[in-house]
Write an enzyme that holds these catalytic residues in place. Structure first.
Site, PDB file in Angstrom:
ATOM      1  N   ASP A 422      67.976  19.281  48.264  1.00 12.78           N
ATOM      2  CA  ASP A 422      67.401  20.541  47.816  1.00 12.78           C
ATOM      3  C   ASP A 422      67.665  20.713  46.321  1.00 12.78           C
ATOM      4  OD1 ASP A 422      66.600  21.144  50.346  1.00 12.78           O
ATOM      5  OD2 ASP A 422      68.213  22.574  50.754  1.00 12.78           O
ATOM      6  N   MET A 423      66.772  21.408  45.652  1.00 17.64           N
ATOM      7  CA  MET A 423      66.943  21.670  44.224  1.00 17.64           C
ATOM      8  C   MET A 423      68.306  22.281  43.937  1.00 17.64           C
ATOM      9  SD  MET A 423      64.601  24.115  41.823  1.00 17.64           S
ATOM     10  CE  MET A 423      65.056  24.548  40.166  1.00 17.64           C
TER      11      MET A 423
END
Length: 575
Positions: A422-423
């Site tokens: 995930d970012m």
């Protein structure tokens, strides 16, 4: 002259020391303005103390039929230049769309009076017809429920299944007999060629041919008899199922027509006083038609009311009050953005021409961050991704692990990215530098041969030391990228965990080991009431925002794509 609007609420205390917002809130990702936080606290006090209506939010021991609710506050300036706020709730509250203290629903059907105004009369006529049609649809539903609970339905279904199995059994037995007979006839023909003359051969072959025809005729008769039995039961079953199907189609058609007529009643305003129906707003979207419940969320109701009363809208915030739904994660009193699936098309129209805060999702938060390469050879690399950096280029931001690798290692070829983080998550990622390496590494991930371990800081104390979580996950279609827990259609998701230590500020550092790789798996498994019921610190989707998401991919074990040697890499988190 004091205002006469009962929905306009003055702040309980002076707000002269507060600065007004410079721009309106970007509704899909925001930090509440201090005045919105103040308004929310006053609304929460009202919810806690009011005695005007009853709704079980699940905040006491009584959890029967409990349901939490999203509430919203809208900071406004009225025509007398007074600063105050409006309040609203999403959907229904205590079984009603309109409740005192809150702005009304967009089609104000519960506040209609016997005025002579032609528009009001038309609206009243519509809702009278709407109620009549709703009664008819309810009758169809009752009739449909009765038909679907008819005991003959499962009896006929089971009978049809039993006949089918019996037919298949007898058919198999007969085909086996035919195979034996066919083999015997072939053997007789072979032996007769040596033992009989032409006349004898002719007689024998004719007899064997008759036996073959007899076997085939028996097979044909067997199939015919069983098919007759199947058709008899199927016809009875079709009679019931067709009636159910016709009723379902009728109910669906009448419901869709009624829903479309209702959506036409939702005429949503923008600041210039122009209006659009829900139908017209959703026509350009991929779904083309409004989802059920569109226009009933707090944000559209607040803005609609403000525009109807010529109020200047300044800022807004929405918070959850009460018990979390079973499928999604909502924390009591936490602030949440407007939903994307239902509200984004609506608010994009309503806020046309309104200057808003910048969309934080369009800002490259990784601009000044370094992508550290921990290991590199001719086939693969291991990198330590900083938090708030994309794994692959996004719709609006290109900067990512992928683009950085293309810059740092120009010789890299093929898809490069084998798996993603995930970012918001930091930590270890394996990078393939050739097509061959990518294929071998990806195979390990698909077969779940790669071992991954994360470190997370949870926003509370986890008393149990170890455990596992198996909550199935599915994407929230109307609120991406959030995930839902769904036991019917969700994909299997499995996480094991182990407490590392407790920190001084009542938080728990923990190992999280995903056995599957679902989107937001660790974040949902941590925050959900049926999981650890404690969100990860800084989780802006399932918990509370902070300086960062405290989740780090700390350990990675895999086999080298060329040498097949097992390799383990570790990277300590910076929290």
């Amino acid at each position: 002259m004091p205002h006469l609007d009962p929905c306009f609420i003055n702040f309980s205390n002076s707000i002269k020391h507060y600065s007004l917002p410079k721009r309106f809130t970007f509704p899909f990702y925001y930090q509440p303005h201090p005045l919105c936080e103040l308004a929310a606290k006053e609304l929460q006090h009202y919810l806690h103390t009011q005695q005007e209506w009853q709704h079980n939010f699940g905040l006491t021991d009584d959890k029967n039929n409990a349901s939490g609710k999203m509430f919203g506050v809208l900071l406004v300036e009225n025509t007398q230049k007074e600063i105050g706020y409006l309040t609203a709730f999403s959907g229904k509250l205590c079984g009603k769309y309109t409740v005192g203290h809150f702005v009304p629903s967009i089609p104000e059907n519960e506040q209609l009076t016997s005025q002579s105004d032609e528009e009001t009369k038309k609206e009243k006529d519509f809702y009278e017809k709407f109620d009549v049609e709703q009664v008819e649809i309810n009758k169809l539903t009752a009739k449909l429920n009765a038909l679907e609970s008819n005991p003959q339905l499962p009896l006929l279904q089971n009978k049809l299944l039993a006949i089918g199995l019996a037919f298949q059994k007898e058919l198999t037995q007969h085909q086996e007999i035919m195979a034996v007979n066919r083999k015997n006839r072939k053997e007789q023909r072979k032996n007769a060629v040596q033992a009989l003359n032409n006349k004898g051969l002719t007689l024998l072959f004719n007899q064997l041919a008759k036996e073959s025809v007899h076997d085939k005729n028996q097979l044909k008769a067997l199939k015919h008899d069983w098919q007759q039995k199947i058709d008899d039961v199927q016809q009875q079953l079709n009679t019931l199922e067709n009636e159910i199907k016709q009723l379902k189609n009728e109910r669906q058609n009448r419901s869709s027509l009624l829903q479309n007529q209702l959506f036409q009643q939702y005429q949503l305003l923008n600041k210039d006083g122009c209006s659009k129906s829900l139908q017209d707003i959703f026509k350009p979207t991929p779904q083309q038609t409004p989802p059920s419940g569109s226009g009933d969320c707090a944000a559209p109701k607040l803005i609609q009311y403000a525009f109807k009363n010529n109020y200047n809208i300044l800022a807004m915030a929405e918070f959850w009050w009460g018990i979390s739904p079973k499928s999604e994660i909502r924390q009591h009193k936490n602030y949440y953005p407007a939903c994307s699936g239902k509200c984004e098309p609506i608010l994009n129209w309503m806020l046309t021409g309104i200057e808003q805060d910048k969309n934080p999702l369009l800002i490259n938060t990784a601009n000044n961050k370094k992508l550290e390469i921990l290991y590199q050879d001719e086939a693969m690399a291991i990198v330590n991704k900083p938090h708030d950096m994309l794994s692959v280029p996004g719709k609006h931001i290109q900067d990512s692990v992928y683009t950085r690798i293309k810059q740092l290692i120009p010789s890299a070829s093929g898809p490069i990215i084998v798996h993603r983080l995930d970012m918001s998550t930091s930590g270890l990622m394996v990078i393939a530098l050739t097509k061959r390496a990518h294929k071998q590494l990806q195979k390990q991930f698909i077969q779940r041969d790669v071992e991954k371990r994360y470190v997370a800081l949870l926003d509370g104390i986890i008393e149990q030391k170890t455990g596992e979580i198996t909550l199935p996950l599915i994407g929230d279609f109307y609120n991406r990228p959030r995930q839902l827990v769904c036991y019917e259609t969700g994909k299997h998701a499995h996480t094991t965990w182990q407490v590392i230590e407790y920190t001084k500020n009542n938080k728990t550092k923990i190992y999280l080991t995903p056995k599957t790789g679902r989107t937001h798996q660790l974040r949902v498994h941590s925050a959900h009431p049926s999981g650890l019921h404690t969100p990860i610190v800084g989780d802006d989707l399932y918990g509370t925002s902070a300086s960062r998401l405290h989740l780090h991919a700390e350990k990675l074990t895999l086999k080298h794509p060329l040498t097949k040697k097992e390799l383990t890499f570790q990277s300590a988190p910076c929290f």
